[in-house]
Design a protein around this motif. Structure first.
Motif, PDB file in Angstrom:
ATOM      1  N   UNK A  56      51.147  44.508  30.348  1.00 50.66           N
ATOM      2  CA  UNK A  56      49.841  45.158  30.222  1.00 50.66           C
ATOM      3  C   UNK A  56      48.857  44.607  31.252  1.00 50.66           C
ATOM      4  N   UNK A  57      47.902  45.418  31.631  1.00 54.04           N
ATOM      5  CA  UNK A  57      46.888  44.936  32.570  1.00 54.04           C
ATOM      6  C   UNK A  57      45.855  45.985  32.915  1.00 54.04           C
ATOM      7  N   UNK A  58      44.773  45.510  33.487  1.00 54.74           N
ATOM      8  CA  UNK A  58      43.656  46.357  33.914  1.00 54.74           C
ATOM      9  C   UNK A  58      43.441  46.121  35.412  1.00 54.74           C
ATOM     10  N   UNK A  59      43.870  47.054  36.229  1.00 53.24           N
ATOM     11  CA  UNK A  59      43.820  46.850  37.678  1.00 53.24           C
ATOM     12  C   UNK A  59      42.404  46.974  38.239  1.00 53.24           C
ATOM     13  N   UNK A  60      41.428  47.237  37.374  1.00 53.05           N
ATOM     14  CA  UNK A  60      40.026  47.231  37.825  1.00 53.05           C
ATOM     15  C   UNK A  60      39.398  45.846  37.642  1.00 53.05           C
ATOM     16  N   UNK A  61      40.150  44.899  37.055  1.00 56.28           N
ATOM     17  CA  UNK A  61      39.613  43.562  36.811  1.00 56.28           C
ATOM     18  C   UNK A  61      40.596  42.500  37.297  1.00 56.28           C
ATOM     19  N   UNK A  62      40.836  42.470  38.589  1.00 62.48           N
ATOM     20  CA  UNK A  62      41.768  41.511  39.189  1.00 62.48           C
ATOM     21  C   UNK A  62      41.006  40.247  39.594  1.00 62.48           C
ATOM     22  N   UNK A  63      41.487  39.084  39.135  1.00 67.24           N
ATOM     23  CA  UNK A  63      40.818  37.809  39.395  1.00 67.24           C
ATOM     24  C   UNK A  63      41.569  36.930  40.390  1.00 67.24           C
ATOM     25  N   UNK A  64      42.558  37.490  41.080  1.00 71.22           N
ATOM     26  CA  UNK A  64      43.309  36.722  42.069  1.00 71.22           C
ATOM     27  C   UNK A  64      42.431  36.415  43.286  1.00 71.22           C
ATOM     28  N   UNK A  65      42.762  35.328  44.010  1.00 68.90           N
ATOM     29  CA  UNK A  65      41.986  35.004  45.212  1.00 68.90           C
ATOM     30  C   UNK A  65      42.022  36.145  46.221  1.00 68.90           C
ATOM     31  N   UNK A  66      40.987  36.245  47.014  1.00 68.00           N
ATOM     32  CA  UNK A  66      40.893  37.296  48.022  1.00 68.00           C
ATOM     33  C   UNK A  66      42.096  37.241  48.956  1.00 68.00           C
ATOM     34  N   UNK A  67      42.705  38.389  49.195  1.00 68.36           N
ATOM     35  CA  UNK A  67      43.863  38.462  50.081  1.00 68.36           C
ATOM     36  C   UNK A  67      45.192  38.369  49.363  1.00 68.36           C
ATOM     37  N   UNK A  68      45.195  38.003  48.063  1.00 69.46           N
ATOM     38  CA  UNK A  68      46.431  37.915  47.282  1.00 69.46           C
ATOM     39  C   UNK A  68      46.612  39.226  46.532  1.00 69.46           C
TER      40      UNK A  68
END
Length: 338
Positions: free
Chosen positions: A266-278
């Motif tokens: 499950x996931x919400x692709x509008x709320x990604x918290x990965x570092x920029x560029x990942x």
């Protein structure tokens, strides 16, 4: 009558059992008042029937909603005002006939006797997908029940002895926060990240029962990284917040699937918290596994939000703002071309 005036009409909706009428009307007739207020109709409750009168097509919508409510109540179900409002929205969109199985079949009954049922068409498709497929991806905005329904299905499978254990996992990633900044040992550090999974468990089972199952390792609540090197046989696996899994982590998790195992991601692709560029593994996997037999993707929208009604409006507002923000600036382009 002018062209702008709606034709007045009346429809009688009958119940097979008059004793169910009070459940349809709701506490202090709140369901009845909701329909009258939202549609501008007049609804009179009689012995074993409801007379709906007012402008067309509002009367038709009210009648369709009442018929669906009666069907749910007569099969032992219950409806909240939020459920009635959802049915009303379906009627306005001409989709209420698709809601025949909504609120009907309980996928799990909590220790407190609450029936867990799909409450939107998207949730119904999600539950059906989990029943039919061994690998399901549920992608959608906050409040659509992605995690809660997956955990409920996992507990149902455990109760029916379809699996012998449940694995609940999450990436230990948050916006601008590192595990090393938190006090305590590794288990104390990751606990805040796992808390939403515990919350879902405690909503469905008594606290002591959850603790016993965790102590016996029948249920494991672990960070995503702890899945490396393991194979999960005879298990129901839920990977939550998968938008924060990298591409390599996503591949690692998916290859943990063993014999007689089922996985829900499950996931919400509008709320990604990965570092920029990942890059998010959940974004990428949609293209990689598209069309692969045994894998299915379910997409939930703001129409499937089952939290406070304001949450649905907030999600819709953010979505509209995002589309406007990323739309091409035609005015600037024309100016530059002059």
């Amino acid at each position: 009558m002018s062209a702008n005036e709606s034709q007045e009409m009346s429809i009688t909706v009958s119940l097979t059992n008059a004793a169910h009428l009070r459940h349809v009307l709701g506490v202090r007739d709140e369901n009845l008042r909701l329909l009258q207020r939202e549609l501008g109709t007049k609804i009179i409750a009689r012995e074993g029937s409801l007379l709906v009168s007012g402008p067309e097509p509002q009367v038709q919508w009210a009648a369709e909603v009442l018929q669906q409510m009666i069907a749910v109540v007569e099969k032992g179900g219950a409806l909240s005002t939020a459920d009635v409002r959802y049915l009303l929205n379906l009627a306005r969109r001409g989709e209420i006939r698709e809601a025949e199985d909504l609120f009907m079949e309980a996928i799990f009954i909590t220790d407190r006797g609450k029936r867990i049922v799909p409450k939107t068409l998207g949730q119904l498709r999600y539950v059906e997908a989990m029943k039919k497929h061994d690998l399901v991806f549920a992608i959608g905005v906050a409040g659509t029940g992605k995690t809660f329904l997956a955990v409920a299905m996992a507990l149902s499978a455990l109760k029916q002895r379809q699996v012998s254990r449940i694995i609940l996992a999450r990436p230990a990633v948050e916006a601008g926060e590192k595990l090393g900044f938190l006090p305590g040992d590794i288990y104390e550090k990751v606990d805040p990240y796992m808390r939403p999974l515990y919350d879902a468990l405690y909503d469905l089972l008594d606290y002591d029962k959850v603790q016993r199952l965790i102590e016996r390792r029948v249920i494991e609540v672990i960070p995503l990284a702890y899945m490396r090197g393991r194979t999960f046989n005879d298990a129901f696996i839920v990977l939550d917040e998968a938008q924060n899994a990298t591409s390599l982590q996503m591949k690692m998790v998916l290859t943990r699937l063993g014999f007689n195992a089922k996985m829900v991601v499950t996931g919400d692709i509008t709320q990604i918290d990965l570092p920029k560029g990942v890059k998010s593994g959940l974004v990428e996997v949609q293209e990689i596994l598209k069309g692969v037999e045994g894998v299915t993707f379910v997409y939930l929208t703001e129409h499937d939000v089952v939290r406070h009604p304001l949450v649905q409006r907030i999600v819709a507002a953010y979505d509209a703002w995002g589309k406007k923000r990323h739309a091409p600036d035609l005015g600037r382009g024309e100016k530059d071309g002059e």
